[in-house]
Scaffold this active site. Structure first.
Site, PDB file in Angstrom:
ATOM      1  CB  SER A 143       5.146  -4.481  13.503  1.00 44.13           C
ATOM      2  OG  SER A 143       6.138  -5.462  13.278  1.00 44.13           O
ATOM      3  CE1 TYR A 156       1.839  -8.280  15.478  1.00 38.36           C
ATOM      4  CE2 TYR A 156       3.545  -8.108  13.801  1.00 38.36           C
ATOM      5  CZ  TYR A 156       3.066  -7.800  15.052  1.00 38.36           C
ATOM      6  OH  TYR A 156       3.799  -6.979  15.884  1.00 38.36           O
TER       7      TYR A 156
END
Length: 251
Positions: A143, A156
């Site tokens: 990400s 995350y």
């Protein structure tokens, strides 16, 4: 890419989600056999509906919860007993959003279990077959949040950092067997993940202000990159991260 992956067996976690859905269809269009793991029944049903009749026999929908690790390991043992898995796409992720001090340890462990440990299990299951045949592709989905531009996503971001480290470690360790490992870092795509933002219009403006390409990304943008990394044409690329983000994060 039609026919470019004919005969390849693909293991894909999170395969029915916002970005996975289109990539799964594109892998099928390229001739691959796809073992699609996703726990969301409604999304699995939509994926099945969108699968062309001629490709349906090459799609194996596995409705599984990745936190049930014994069940996952048993299913993977069954799949690999038939023939090797050629491509592993570690994509599944959960993304709770709140201040770090509000997370219980159980919540932090759950994110790691889904986002990282499932990748460990899937890669470990596929590795012997890849090594024996001298060919394999592993793609980890990280990400652009690793750049540090977002708050309230600590577990995350931590999990994606772990996947980045594994990408480089696996690329170094597995390369001698003809196995490549790369990562893609998606930018801000209009998927269910955006629903965590309290101000949708403000968020879209934030995205467009940061991208150099002034349009929203589409699942096809992700799918094209993943299919390339899974192909013979990417055989000399390993240990790399490709940001598919409209020119947001530049290295």
């Amino acid at each position: 890419m039609s026919g470019a992956l004919t005969g390849r067996r693909v293991l894909y976690t999170g395969a029915s989600g916002g970005l996975g859905h289109q990539t799964t269809l594109d892998f099928l269009a390229a001739g691959a056999e796809v073992f699609a793991i996703d726990r969301d029944h409604s999304k699995n049903a939509r994926l099945l509906e969108d699968t062309p009749p001629g490709a349906a026999e090459r799609l194996h929908l596995l409705e599984m919860d990745l936190t049930d690790q014994p069940a996952l390991e048993a299913k993977l043992a069954e799949i690999t007993a038939e023939r090797p898995i050629d491509v592993v796409l570690n994509n599944a992720a959960i993304y709770p959003s709140k201040p770090f001090e509000d997370y219980a340890m159980e919540e932090l462990r759950a994110v790691h279990q889904v986002n990282v440990e499932s990748a460990l299990i899937c890669t470990r299951a596929a590795l012997p077959g890849m090594r024996a045949q001298g060919w394999g592709r592993i793609v980890n989905v990280t990400s652009i949040t690793l750049s540090g531009g977002w708050e309230n996503l600590a577990p995350y971001v931590q999990s994606k950092g772990a996947l980045l480290g594994l990408t480089r470690a696996w690329a170094r360790e597995f390369g001698k067997w003809g196995i490549t490992c790369n990562a893609i870092a998606p930018g801000a795509f209009p998927t269910d993940a955006e629903k965590i933002h309290p101000d949708p219009e403000g968020y879209v403006k934030f995205v467009m202000d940061h991208q150099s390409v002034k349009r929203r990304g589409t699942p096809h943008d992700i799918a094209a990159t993943i299919l390339f990394l899974a192909s013979d044409g990417a055989g000399f690329i390993s240990g790399q991260t490709i940001a598919v983000d409209g020119g947001w994060i530049m290295h």
